[in-house]
Design an enzyme around this catalytic site. Structure first.
Site, PDB file in Angstrom:
ATOM      1  N   LYS A   1       2.274  11.353 -11.045  1.00 25.79           N
ATOM      2  CA  LYS A   1       1.314  10.465 -11.973  1.00 25.79           C
ATOM      3  C   LYS A   1       2.102   9.204 -12.171  1.00 25.79           C
ATOM      4  CE  LYS A   1      -1.880  13.612 -14.164  1.00 25.79           C
ATOM      5  NZ  LYS A   1      -2.234  14.025 -15.655  1.00 25.79           N
TER       6      LYS A   1
ATOM      7  N   GLU B   1      -5.229  16.917 -10.124  1.00 25.54           N
ATOM      8  CA  GLU B   1      -5.757  17.108 -11.520  1.00 25.54           C
ATOM      9  C   GLU B   1      -7.280  17.373 -11.553  1.00 25.54           C
ATOM     10  OE1 GLU B   1      -5.846  15.127 -15.668  1.00 25.54           O
ATOM     11  OE2 GLU B   1      -4.075  15.267 -14.999  1.00 25.54           O
TER      12      GLU B   1
ATOM     13  N   HIS C   1      -2.624  16.097 -25.580  1.00 22.98           N
ATOM     14  CA  HIS C   1      -2.356  14.782 -25.166  1.00 22.98           C
ATOM     15  C   HIS C   1      -3.687  13.922 -25.504  1.00 22.98           C
ATOM     16  CE1 HIS C   1       1.006  16.292 -22.970  1.00 22.98           C
ATOM     17  NE2 HIS C   1       1.194  15.169 -22.481  1.00 22.98           N
TER      18      HIS C   1
ATOM     19  N   ASN D   1      -2.036  18.718 -20.041  1.00 17.61           N
ATOM     20  CA  ASN D   1      -2.441  17.831 -21.161  1.00 17.61           C
ATOM     21  C   ASN D   1      -2.621  18.458 -22.434  1.00 17.61           C
ATOM     22  OD1 ASN D   1      -2.279  15.482 -19.587  1.00 17.61           O
ATOM     23  ND2 ASN D   1      -4.057  15.906 -18.537  1.00 17.61           N
TER      24      ASN D   1
ATOM     25  N   LYS E   1       6.008  22.928 -14.298  1.00 16.07           N
ATOM     26  CA  LYS E   1       4.994  21.865 -13.612  1.00 16.07           C
ATOM     27  C   LYS E   1       4.894  21.849 -12.151  1.00 16.07           C
ATOM     28  CE  LYS E   1       4.051  17.252 -14.399  1.00 16.07           C
ATOM     29  NZ  LYS E   1       4.237  15.917 -15.102  1.00 16.07           N
TER      30      LYS E   1
ATOM     31  N   HIS F   1       5.844   9.017 -27.325  1.00 16.69           N
ATOM     32  CA  HIS F   1       4.971   9.992 -26.708  1.00 16.69           C
ATOM     33  C   HIS F   1       5.016  11.605 -27.062  1.00 16.69           C
ATOM     34  CE1 HIS F   1       2.311  11.596 -23.844  1.00 16.69           C
ATOM     35  NE2 HIS F   1       3.178  12.501 -23.242  1.00 16.69           N
TER      36      HIS F   1
ATOM     37  N   ARG G   1      -4.411  21.391 -13.383  1.00 19.97           N
ATOM     38  CA  ARG G   1      -3.413  20.695 -13.756  1.00 19.97           C
ATOM     39  C   ARG G   1      -3.724  19.938 -15.182  1.00 19.97           C
ATOM     40  NH1 ARG G   1      -0.069  16.043 -10.283  1.00 19.97           N
ATOM     41  NH2 ARG G   1       0.775  15.167 -11.784  1.00 19.97           N
TER      42      ARG G   1
ATOM     43  N   HIS H   1      -2.656  10.786 -27.185  1.00 17.80           N
ATOM     44  CA  HIS H   1      -2.915   9.676 -26.658  1.00 17.80           C
ATOM     45  C   HIS H   1      -3.794   8.539 -27.618  1.00 17.80           C
ATOM     46  CE1 HIS H   1      -2.204  10.789 -22.291  1.00 17.80           C
ATOM     47  NE2 HIS H   1      -1.142  10.736 -22.862  1.00 17.80           N
TER      48      HIS H   1
ATOM     49  N   ARG I   1       0.884  -1.244   0.002  1.00 21.20           N
ATOM     50  CA  ARG I   1       0.020  -0.015   0.065  1.00 21.20           C
ATOM     51  C   ARG I   1       0.734   1.176  -0.075  1.00 21.20           C
ATOM     52  NH1 ARG I   1      -3.004  -3.429   3.564  1.00 21.20           N
ATOM     53  NH2 ARG I   1      -5.187  -4.110   2.470  1.00 21.20           N
TER      54      ARG I   1
ATOM     55  N   GLU J   1       7.172  18.056 -24.907  1.00 23.64           N
ATOM     56  CA  GLU J   1       6.581  18.458 -23.886  1.00 23.64           C
ATOM     57  C   GLU J   1       7.061  19.744 -23.275  1.00 23.64           C
ATOM     58  OE1 GLU J   1       4.432  16.990 -22.036  1.00 23.64           O
ATOM     59  OE2 GLU J   1       4.050  15.027 -22.594  1.00 23.64           O
TER      60      GLU J   1
END
Length: 360
Positions: A142, A236, A247, A244, A226, A264, A240, A251, A120, A184
């Site tokens: 993330k 997010e 993205h 993206n 960032k 990416h 935030r 994606h 955990r 990026e």
């Protein structure tokens, strides 16, 4: 050494980003930063061969195990994640152990998700070795893996204990990987920093030549940008999502290409171009600004068109496997004006389809 502090709302979650040339050779720094007795180093073979000995020299009197994973976005999956957990279980790692991610964005995401999952939650240290990871994916917590139906759909928010960035490692980075990372970097200028965008326009040749001064500038500026956004919106819930830009389109292309066709950052670059086309259609930016966005992507040798084998409708449908979709509606990072973005769900389907079509 440049040090950026990440201050979060939750107790005991603050951490430092350390940026310095030859940082990986600083044994005292590594030894004092990574305090856990058991350390699992996660890497791929090429990066491990180049840098693991330096890291291990700084981890004195530790139980160290290594998990070497195949290289490539297609291996950012549940199977690779499971291999990390298997190794930690087999070596009886305790709850006060740590994972050290030595590699690019794929390694960082996998190692972070394994750290979030093992007992955990155990410590993770990010040691990014690609430009994309140094300016983006290693920061902010993330973590996750891809599913064949969507990118980054399985994962967790899990902040690192520290991020150690050595710009000198970019000297060994393949050219395509460096170029992909610039997708990026450009994003940070476009979402809310016109001054940084102009800097990239004016200095693209020196950056492409990996001038150390300019590399330090783009890494520290991007990392700070960032951090500022993550501190304001760790999970997010709002701001935030601006990170993206491009993205959702990108994606979709990565998913349709089975995570092997585009890097990416390359897919993000095409996505940024589509976002610019959409903004021009919606009269948010001028045609001159649209051309300016395409030009900076081209200056950094990034693609601005996708392969003809993809159908516009297929790309559009793949976009719905995106974490920003709410109540069946696409929420896109869009240009409010040039170098000023917002998150919105008000675009018309026909305009999105036209923008995608223009990037053929």
């Amino acid at each position: 050494m440049k040090q950026i502090e990440v201050k979060l709302q939750r107790q005991n979650q603050d951490y430092s980003i350390l940026i310095a040339n030859s940082l990986l050779s600083n044994e005292d720094l590594i030894n004092s930063t990574v305090k856990e007795r058991q350390v699992c180093i996660v890497s791929n073979q090429n990066i491990y061969d180049l840098y693991a000995e330096k890291i291990k020299n700084g981890l004195k009197n530790r139980q160290i195990i290594e998990v070497i994973l195949p290289e490539g976005e297609e291996y950012k999956n549940i199977s690779s994640w499971g291999k990390i957990l298997d190794a930690m279980m087999q070596n009886r790692f305790a709850r006060d152990s740590a994972i050290l991610a030595l590699g690019g964005g794929v390694i960082g995401d996998l190692a972070g998700f394994a750290a979030a999952s093992f007992q955990r939650g155990v410590a993770v240290y990010q040691v990014p070795t690609s430009l994309l990871a140094q300016v983006d994916s290693s920061i902010g917590g993330k973590t996750g893996v891809n599913h064949e139906l969507g990118k980054n759909m399985i994962g967790a928010f899990w902040q690192p204990k520290a991020v150690l960035i050595d710009p000198e490692v970019l000297r060994t980075l393949p050219e395509r990987e460096f170029t992909a990372g610039m997708g990026e970097v450009i994003k940070y200028g476009l979402i809310n920093n016109l001054e940084f965008f102009k800097y990239l326009e004016e200095n693209f040749q020196a950056i492409n030549n990996k001038n150390p001064e300019h590399l330090a500038k783009i890494i520290t500026t991007s990392a700070q940008a960032k951090v500022d956004i993550v501190q304001a919106d760790e999970f997010e819930g709002g701001k935030r999502a601006l990170l993206n830009l491009g993205h959702t389109f990108g994606h979709a292309l990565e998913t349709l290409g089975n995570y092997t066709l585009y890097k990416h950052g390359e897919a993000v670059a095409i996505g940024i171009r589509i976002a610019a086309e959409l903004a021009a259609i919606e009269q948010k930016i001028s045609d001159e600004s649209r051309k300016r966005i395409c030009q900076i992507l081209t200056n950094f040798n990034l693609p601005i068109s996708y392969q003809n084998k993809f159908q516009v409708e297929d790309i559009y449908q793949a976009m719905f496997a995106d974490k920003k979709v709410r109540a069946g509606k696409l929420r896109l990072v869009k240009f409010r004006e040039f170098c000023n973005c917002e998150v919105s769900a008000d675009s018309k389907e026909k305009d999105i389809l036209e923008a995608i079509n223009l990037a053929k």
